[in-house]
Design an enzyme around this catalytic site. Sequence first.
Site, PDB file in Angstrom:
ATOM      1  N   GLY A  30       0.869  -1.176  -0.169  1.00 35.87           N
ATOM      2  CA  GLY A  30      -0.065   0.111  -0.028  1.00 35.87           C
ATOM      3  C   GLY A  30       0.890   1.087  -0.199  1.00 35.87           C
ATOM      4  O   GLY A  30       2.016   1.321  -0.636  1.00 35.87           O
ATOM      5  N   LYS A  92      -2.097  -2.353   7.558  1.00 35.99           N
ATOM      6  CA  LYS A  92      -2.818  -1.869   8.487  1.00 35.99           C
ATOM      7  C   LYS A  92      -2.575  -3.059   9.604  1.00 35.99           C
ATOM      8  O   LYS A  92      -2.697  -4.306   9.350  1.00 35.99           O
ATOM      9  CB  LYS A  92      -4.179  -1.787   8.118  1.00 35.99           C
ATOM     10  CG  LYS A  92      -4.216  -0.323   7.255  1.00 35.99           C
ATOM     11  CD  LYS A  92      -4.201   0.722   7.968  1.00 35.99           C
ATOM     12  CE  LYS A  92      -3.603   2.128   7.277  1.00 35.99           C
ATOM     13  NZ  LYS A  92      -4.136   2.329   5.856  1.00 35.99           N
ATOM     14  N   TRP A 102       2.306 -14.766   5.133  1.00 35.63           N
ATOM     15  CA  TRP A 102       3.562 -14.530   4.391  1.00 35.63           C
ATOM     16  C   TRP A 102       4.561 -14.636   5.503  1.00 35.63           C
ATOM     17  O   TRP A 102       5.790 -15.043   5.075  1.00 35.63           O
ATOM     18  CB  TRP A 102       3.348 -13.228   4.026  1.00 35.63           C
ATOM     19  CG  TRP A 102       2.319 -12.599   2.710  1.00 35.63           C
ATOM     20  CD1 TRP A 102       1.273 -12.366   2.895  1.00 35.63           C
ATOM     21  CD2 TRP A 102       2.491 -13.218   1.314  1.00 35.63           C
ATOM     22  NE1 TRP A 102       0.684 -12.124   1.613  1.00 35.63           N
ATOM     23  CE2 TRP A 102       1.418 -12.717   0.803  1.00 35.63           C
ATOM     24  CE3 TRP A 102       3.757 -13.637   0.821  1.00 35.63           C
ATOM     25  CZ2 TRP A 102       1.485 -12.697  -0.483  1.00 35.63           C
ATOM     26  CZ3 TRP A 102       3.476 -13.658  -0.543  1.00 35.63           C
ATOM     27  CH2 TRP A 102       2.586 -13.453  -1.213  1.00 35.63           C
ATOM     28  N   ALA A 144       2.056   9.217   2.774  1.00 38.29           N
ATOM     29  CA  ALA A 144       1.666   8.758   1.728  1.00 38.29           C
ATOM     30  C   ALA A 144       0.357   8.271   1.557  1.00 38.29           C
ATOM     31  O   ALA A 144      -0.188   7.928   2.579  1.00 38.29           O
ATOM     32  CB  ALA A 144       2.835   7.675   1.514  1.00 38.29           C
ATOM     33  N   LYS A 195       5.930   9.736  18.575  1.00 35.32           N
ATOM     34  CA  LYS A 195       5.059   9.381  17.320  1.00 35.32           C
ATOM     35  C   LYS A 195       3.671   9.605  17.398  1.00 35.32           C
ATOM     36  O   LYS A 195       2.848   9.929  16.514  1.00 35.32           O
ATOM     37  CB  LYS A 195       5.889   8.444  16.430  1.00 35.32           C
ATOM     38  CG  LYS A 195       5.043   7.873  15.236  1.00 35.32           C
ATOM     39  CD  LYS A 195       5.312   8.864  14.090  1.00 35.32           C
ATOM     40  CE  LYS A 195       3.990   8.871  13.189  1.00 35.32           C
ATOM     41  NZ  LYS A 195       3.608   7.848  12.467  1.00 35.32           N
TER      42      LYS A 195
HETATM   43  N1  LIG Z   1       0.081   6.287   5.010  1.00 35.41           N
HETATM   44  C1  LIG Z   1       0.737   7.092   5.683  1.00 35.41           C
HETATM   45  O1  LIG Z   1       1.102   8.196   5.595  1.00 35.41           O
HETATM   46  C2  LIG Z   1       1.235   6.403   7.025  1.00 35.41           C
HETATM   47  C3  LIG Z   1       0.883   5.074   7.335  1.00 35.41           C
HETATM   48  N2  LIG Z   1       1.508   4.657   8.706  1.00 35.41           N
HETATM   49  C4  LIG Z   1       1.301   3.420   9.116  1.00 35.41           C
HETATM   50  O2  LIG Z   1       1.766   2.405   8.265  1.00 35.41           O
HETATM   51  C5  LIG Z   1       0.841   1.068   8.156  1.00 35.41           C
HETATM   52  C6  LIG Z   1       0.650   0.944   6.615  1.00 35.41           C
HETATM   53  O3  LIG Z   1      -0.277   1.888   6.281  1.00 35.41           O
HETATM   54  P1  LIG Z   1      -0.844   2.222   4.674  1.00 35.41           P
HETATM   55  O4  LIG Z   1       0.622   2.070   3.871  1.00 35.41           O
HETATM   56  O5  LIG Z   1      -1.047   3.562   5.010  1.00 35.41           O
HETATM   57  O6  LIG Z   1      -1.866   1.291   4.566  1.00 35.41           O
HETATM   58  P2  LIG Z   1      -2.270   1.010   3.107  1.00 35.41           P
HETATM   59  O7  LIG Z   1      -3.769   0.625   3.251  1.00 35.41           O
HETATM   60  O8  LIG Z   1      -2.189   1.955   2.107  1.00 35.41           O
HETATM   61  O9  LIG Z   1      -1.357  -0.467   2.615  1.00 35.41           O
HETATM   62  C7  LIG Z   1      -1.909  -1.726   3.379  1.00 35.41           C
HETATM   63  C8  LIG Z   1      -1.646  -2.508   2.573  1.00 35.41           C
HETATM   64  O10 LIG Z   1      -1.568  -4.122   3.011  1.00 35.41           O
HETATM   65  C9  LIG Z   1      -2.053  -4.744   2.114  1.00 35.41           C
HETATM   66  N3  LIG Z   1      -2.610  -6.233   2.654  1.00 35.41           N
HETATM   67  C10 LIG Z   1      -3.600  -6.283   3.759  1.00 35.41           C
HETATM   68  N4  LIG Z   1      -3.754  -7.386   4.040  1.00 35.41           N
HETATM   69  C11 LIG Z   1      -2.866  -8.074   3.231  1.00 35.41           C
HETATM   70  C12 LIG Z   1      -2.320  -9.548   3.299  1.00 35.41           C
HETATM   71  N5  LIG Z   1      -2.837 -10.558   4.058  1.00 35.41           N
HETATM   72  N6  LIG Z   1      -1.433 -10.162   2.336  1.00 35.41           N
HETATM   73  C13 LIG Z   1      -0.851  -8.656   1.823  1.00 35.41           C
HETATM   74  N7  LIG Z   1      -1.247  -7.551   1.764  1.00 35.41           N
HETATM   75  C14 LIG Z   1      -1.980  -7.426   2.575  1.00 35.41           C
HETATM   76  C15 LIG Z   1      -3.454  -3.957   1.639  1.00 35.41           C
HETATM   77  O11 LIG Z   1      -3.546  -4.763   0.397  1.00 35.41           O
HETATM   78  P3  LIG Z   1      -5.261  -4.264  -0.591  1.00 35.41           P
HETATM   79  O12 LIG Z   1      -4.519  -3.352  -1.674  1.00 35.41           O
HETATM   80  O13 LIG Z   1      -5.635  -5.515  -1.090  1.00 35.41           O
HETATM   81  O14 LIG Z   1      -6.218  -3.621   0.271  1.00 35.41           O
HETATM   82  C16 LIG Z   1      -2.526  -2.927   1.147  1.00 35.41           C
HETATM   83  O15 LIG Z   1      -2.081  -2.658  -0.234  1.00 35.41           O
HETATM   84  C17 LIG Z   1      -0.263   1.478   9.070  1.00 35.41           C
HETATM   85  O16 LIG Z   1      -0.005   0.750  10.414  1.00 35.41           O
HETATM   86  C18 LIG Z   1      -0.252   2.960   9.271  1.00 35.41           C
HETATM   87  O17 LIG Z   1      -0.824   3.336  10.373  1.00 35.41           O
HETATM   88  C19 LIG Z   1       2.382   5.369   9.550  1.00 35.41           C
HETATM   89  C20 LIG Z   1       2.809   6.537   8.983  1.00 35.41           C
HETATM   90  C21 LIG Z   1       2.175   7.173   8.020  1.00 35.41           C
HETATM   91  C1  LIG Z   2       2.199  11.511  10.674  1.00 33.42           C
HETATM   92  C2  LIG Z   2       1.123  11.131   9.853  1.00 33.42           C
HETATM   93  C3  LIG Z   2       0.013  11.775  10.013  1.00 33.42           C
HETATM   94  C4  LIG Z   2       1.683  11.313   8.440  1.00 33.42           C
HETATM   95  O1  LIG Z   2       0.623  10.611   7.497  1.00 33.42           O
HETATM   96  C5  LIG Z   2       0.768   9.672  10.071  1.00 33.42           C
HETATM   97  O2  LIG Z   2       1.591   8.832  10.557  1.00 33.42           O
HETATM   98  C6  LIG Z   2      -0.389   8.929   9.412  1.00 33.42           C
HETATM   99  O3  LIG Z   2      -0.948   9.425   8.732  1.00 33.42           O
HETATM  100  O4  LIG Z   2      -0.935   8.049  10.056  1.00 33.42           O
END
Ligand SMILES: NC(=O)C1=CN([C@@H]2O[C@H](COP(=O)(O)OP(=O)(O)OC[C@H]3O[C@@H](n4cnc5c(N)ncnc54)[C@H](OP(=O)(O)O)[C@@H]3O)[C@@H](O)[C@H]2O)C=CC1
Ligand SMILES: CC(C)(CO)C(=O)C(=O)O
Length: 325
Positions: A30, A92, A102, A144, A195
């Site tokens: 993601g 997530k 995995w 992102a 954080k």
């Molecule tokens: N986005 C941000 O700016 C920030 C995010 N975070 C943290 O980072 C973590 C990830 O967040 P984020 O990237 O935003 O989440 P996203 O929802 O963008 O991405 C999560 C990905 O995990 C995939 N997924 C879920 N289950 C499985 C599985 N069983 N096998 C393989 N892939 C799987 C989803 O697939 P599918 O596409 O099929 O749904 C999705 O592509 C979270 O804990 C969030 O709080 C922390 C700071 C900033």
């Molecule tokens: C710091 C911040 C707000 C950056 O996107 C974050 O951690 C989130 O979106 O979950």
Amino acid sequence: MTQSTTAEPARGARLTPLEYPQKVAVVGAGAIGAVVADAARRAGHTVTLCVRRPVGDLTVERDGLRHRLALPAATRPDAVGWTADWLLLATKAQDTPKALGWIRHLAGPQTRVVALQNGVDHHERIAPLLAAGELVPALVYIAAERVARDHVRHRWGQRLVVPEGPAGTGLARLFLDSGMDVVRDADFTTAAWRKLLMNVAANPLTALTMRRIHVLRRPDMRELAQGLLSEAVTVGRAEGARLTPGDAVQTLDFFDALHPHSGTSMLTDRLAGRPVEYDLITGAVVRAAERHGLPVPLNRSVLALLRSLGGADELGLQQAHPETA
Ligand SMILES: NC(=O)C1=CN([C@@H]2O[C@H](COP(=O)(O)OP(=O)(O)OC[C@H]3O[C@@H](n4cnc5c(N)ncnc54)[C@H](OP(=O)(O)O)[C@@H]3O)[C@@H](O)[C@H]2O)C=CC1
Ligand SMILES: CC(C)(CO)C(=O)C(=O)O
């Protein structure tokens, strides 16, 4: 096993890249998964995306430029023929149990499983699920969002904070010269709560109002944000984090300096009609407050609101955001 990450260089010593390309599995391609996969690819490692649905031609957009990742993607654990040196877990939190296939298949005794998730309790949540390998909690300072199924917009930040020690040093070496900054912190409890302050007001308030970060600039929302943060500082201190009221002020100052259209991961999920990740943010504050007998009425109310949010069907948002289809 090709890495030599166990020797800890002296404090302040210049890091050297890992000797050989590392085998890196990114579970969850993601928003964060795409950004870290891109960095690992740029550092010259062998990177595979582990996805539950085919992801197509994944692209990360940064500063208006699009970078095609062109990485192999596996949809089944047995399609990957190696044990990972590094498993970067970027699902997530509520999806971690579903990603166990995995983890069990790709992690061996030497694998470092890096939990790239929000929250303060990575160890408690994830370490018991591992059959092999070492858990490395990582605090993610990256913003992102998935704007389409195969398109991630990277808005700001390229920093991970990890505990000081051999695994943290290994991660810093993994990402050396990739643009991803890996900071090792000897006081990870404080770092994690600091954080969490970034998430405890911004994530729920953007998600509940379905508005971007500028919502925090309204005087009434600012007062609410200050209250949520102040409760979290008190609870964090009771948990051993060396926070002060100044940390709350700095958090709001940080958001004030951002582009008003910046969002949060919780807002992105809410707009796409996906479940929001409240348990490891507001839930963590409320649980820790209960352990210490501290009142956190604002966080408790926000938790009730977050728990009550409907999914895509109730919101009727699925069609407006085709990437969730
Ligand atoms: N986005 C941000 O700016 C920030 C995010 N975070 C943290 O980072 C973590 C990830 O967040 P984020 O990237 O935003 O989440 P996203 O929802 O963008 O991405 C999560 C990905 O995990 C995939 N997924 C879920 N289950 C499985 C599985 N069983 N096998 C393989 N892939 C799987 C989803 O697939 P599918 O596409 O099929 O749904 C999705 O592509 C979270 O804990 C969030 O709080 C922390 C700071 C900033
Ligand atoms: C710091 C911040 C707000 C950056 O996107 C974050 O951690 C989130 O979106 O979950």
